[in-house]
Design an enzyme around this catalytic site. Structure first.
Site, PDB file in Angstrom:
ATOM      1  N   ARG A  29       0.852  -1.183   0.000  1.00 16.52           N
ATOM      2  CA  ARG A  29       0.000   0.000   0.000  1.00 16.52           C
ATOM      3  C   ARG A  29       0.890   1.236   0.000  1.00 16.52           C
ATOM      4  O   ARG A  29       1.978   1.239   0.567  1.00 16.52           O
ATOM      5  CB  ARG A  29      -0.927  -0.001   1.211  1.00 16.52           C
ATOM      6  CG  ARG A  29      -1.867  -1.202   1.257  1.00 16.52           C
ATOM      7  CD  ARG A  29      -2.703  -1.203   2.526  1.00 16.52           C
ATOM      8  NE  ARG A  29      -3.621  -2.350   2.583  1.00 16.52           N
ATOM      9  CZ  ARG A  29      -3.300  -3.544   3.068  1.00 16.52           C
ATOM     10  NH1 ARG A  29      -2.069  -3.754   3.545  1.00 16.52           N
ATOM     11  NH2 ARG A  29      -4.178  -4.529   3.080  1.00 16.52           N
ATOM     12  N   LYS A  58       1.103  -3.511  20.018  1.00 16.46           N
ATOM     13  CA  LYS A  58       1.767  -4.366  20.996  1.00 16.46           C
ATOM     14  C   LYS A  58       1.406  -3.975  22.423  1.00 16.46           C
ATOM     15  O   LYS A  58       1.609  -4.738  23.357  1.00 16.46           O
ATOM     16  CB  LYS A  58       3.285  -4.265  20.831  1.00 16.46           C
ATOM     17  CG  LYS A  58       3.812  -4.768  19.498  1.00 16.46           C
ATOM     18  CD  LYS A  58       5.317  -4.559  19.437  1.00 16.46           C
ATOM     19  CE  LYS A  58       5.884  -4.976  18.090  1.00 16.46           C
ATOM     20  NZ  LYS A  58       7.349  -4.698  18.013  1.00 16.46           N
ATOM     21  N   HIS A 148      -2.868   3.290  -5.885  1.00 13.66           N
ATOM     22  CA  HIS A 148      -3.300   1.920  -5.579  1.00 13.66           C
ATOM     23  C   HIS A 148      -3.231   1.014  -6.805  1.00 13.66           C
ATOM     24  O   HIS A 148      -3.186  -0.215  -6.669  1.00 13.66           O
ATOM     25  CB  HIS A 148      -4.721   1.929  -5.018  1.00 13.66           C
ATOM     26  CG  HIS A 148      -5.234   0.564  -4.654  1.00 13.66           C
ATOM     27  ND1 HIS A 148      -4.780  -0.129  -3.547  1.00 13.66           N
ATOM     28  CD2 HIS A 148      -6.147  -0.251  -5.265  1.00 13.66           C
ATOM     29  CE1 HIS A 148      -5.387  -1.303  -3.489  1.00 13.66           C
ATOM     30  NE2 HIS A 148      -6.222  -1.403  -4.511  1.00 13.66           N
ATOM     31  N   ARG A 151      -0.432  -1.639  -6.784  1.00 16.78           N
ATOM     32  CA  ARG A 151      -0.726  -2.831  -5.982  1.00 16.78           C
ATOM     33  C   ARG A 151      -1.714  -3.730  -6.722  1.00 16.78           C
ATOM     34  O   ARG A 151      -1.509  -4.952  -6.816  1.00 16.78           O
ATOM     35  CB  ARG A 151      -1.293  -2.397  -4.628  1.00 16.78           C
ATOM     36  CG  ARG A 151      -1.790  -3.536  -3.720  1.00 16.78           C
ATOM     37  CD  ARG A 151      -2.210  -2.939  -2.376  1.00 16.78           C
ATOM     38  NE  ARG A 151      -2.966  -3.857  -1.547  1.00 16.78           N
ATOM     39  CZ  ARG A 151      -2.430  -4.749  -0.714  1.00 16.78           C
ATOM     40  NH1 ARG A 151      -1.114  -4.864  -0.642  1.00 16.78           N
ATOM     41  NH2 ARG A 151      -3.190  -5.519   0.042  1.00 16.78           N
ATOM     42  N   HIS A 174      -3.522  -9.740   2.673  1.00 12.25           N
ATOM     43  CA  HIS A 174      -4.962  -9.749   2.923  1.00 12.25           C
ATOM     44  C   HIS A 174      -5.281 -10.887   3.885  1.00 12.25           C
ATOM     45  O   HIS A 174      -4.696 -11.961   3.807  1.00 12.25           O
ATOM     46  CB  HIS A 174      -5.744  -9.966   1.621  1.00 12.25           C
ATOM     47  CG  HIS A 174      -5.921  -8.732   0.809  1.00 12.25           C
ATOM     48  ND1 HIS A 174      -6.566  -7.611   1.275  1.00 12.25           N
ATOM     49  CD2 HIS A 174      -5.534  -8.440  -0.469  1.00 12.25           C
ATOM     50  CE1 HIS A 174      -6.584  -6.683   0.336  1.00 12.25           C
ATOM     51  NE2 HIS A 174      -5.955  -7.155  -0.728  1.00 12.25           N
ATOM     52  N   TYR A 183      -8.594 -10.665  -7.885  1.00 10.23           N
ATOM     53  CA  TYR A 183      -7.408 -10.567  -8.735  1.00 10.23           C
ATOM     54  C   TYR A 183      -7.286 -11.751  -9.687  1.00 10.23           C
ATOM     55  O   TYR A 183      -6.405 -11.770 -10.539  1.00 10.23           O
ATOM     56  CB  TYR A 183      -6.156 -10.453  -7.871  1.00 10.23           C
ATOM     57  CG  TYR A 183      -6.154  -9.207  -7.017  1.00 10.23           C
ATOM     58  CD1 TYR A 183      -6.053  -7.947  -7.603  1.00 10.23           C
ATOM     59  CD2 TYR A 183      -6.295  -9.275  -5.634  1.00 10.23           C
ATOM     60  CE1 TYR A 183      -6.088  -6.795  -6.837  1.00 10.23           C
ATOM     61  CE2 TYR A 183      -6.321  -8.128  -4.855  1.00 10.23           C
ATOM     62  CZ  TYR A 183      -6.220  -6.895  -5.460  1.00 10.23           C
ATOM     63  OH  TYR A 183      -6.251  -5.757  -4.699  1.00 10.23           O
TER      64      TYR A 183
END
Length: 205
Positions: A29, A58, A148, A151, A174, A183
């Site tokens: 991204r 975290k 985008h 990607r 993903h 895709y």
């Protein structure tokens, strides 16, 4: 390929060429790639950690910084590997992608977002998007490519080349299969190549 032709254009600055190639090869991204610092880069392994969209924290403390989140690994290949050293020109710290000017007076910028050698600020998403639009718009401002698309194109091309669903999920990071299945839309050329496997005498049958 349109991406290769765009990157090969002489009038395109090395910074943009490197950014676009890295976006394509990592299938990352744009915010992830723009947020990478030089000290994050593993040149030998052709990889780097990045703070992904929706990254898990975290801890729950306030004022969290990048190191407080679980980072994910992005991988690039030969194209990016050739361009990065030329772009950095010996710089060893600070943002990989920077503007060509220092922040204006009174503008508060995190130390991580400033190149300690030049004082230049990190290239923002808006700036990167405007640069891409400048080089690709054919019907006026705002009609060019979107960041985008690198990607999307990378994952589509991998799908056309036979990458499995699991591998595409690993590359794109993903979490849900349904976000990756889009895709798997083969081009007419890919369908024609597949059809050739049915030809009489094909040795692969």
């Amino acid at each position: 390929m349109a991406i290769d032709r765009l990157i090969a254009r002489r009038e395109v600055h090395l910074r943009e060429k490197t950014l676009w190639r890295m976006l394509y090869e990592t299938a990352g991204r744009s915010e992830e790639i723009l947020g990478v610092n030089i000290e994050d880069l593993d040149f030998a392994g052709r990889r780097c950690p990045a703070k992904a969209k929706g990254a898990k924290s975290k801890s729950r403390r306030r004022g969290q910084v990048r190191e407080d989140f679980v980072l994910e690994t992005l991988y690039w290949d030969a194209g990016t590997a050739r361009l990065l050293p030329r772009l950095l020109k010996g710089r060893t710290r600070g943002p990989v992608f920077v503007t060509h000017r220092r922040p204006g007076p009174g503008k508060v910028v995190s130390p991580r977002d400033i190149c300690p050698d030049t004082g230049f600020a990190r290239l923002s998403y808006g700036q990167a998007r405007a640069l891409l639009d400048h080089h690709t718009a054919v019907r006026g401002v705002g009609t060019g490519w979107d960041l985008h698309e690198y990607r999307h194109s990378a994952l589509t091309h991998l799908g056309e080349q036979g990458a499995s669903l699991l591998m595409l999920m690993a590359k794109s990071r993903h979490k849900k299969p349904e976000n990756v299945r889009r895709y798997f839309k083969p081009s007419p050329e890919a369908i024609a190549e597949l059809t050739s496997l049915l030809a009489p005498g094909n040795s692969s049958r």
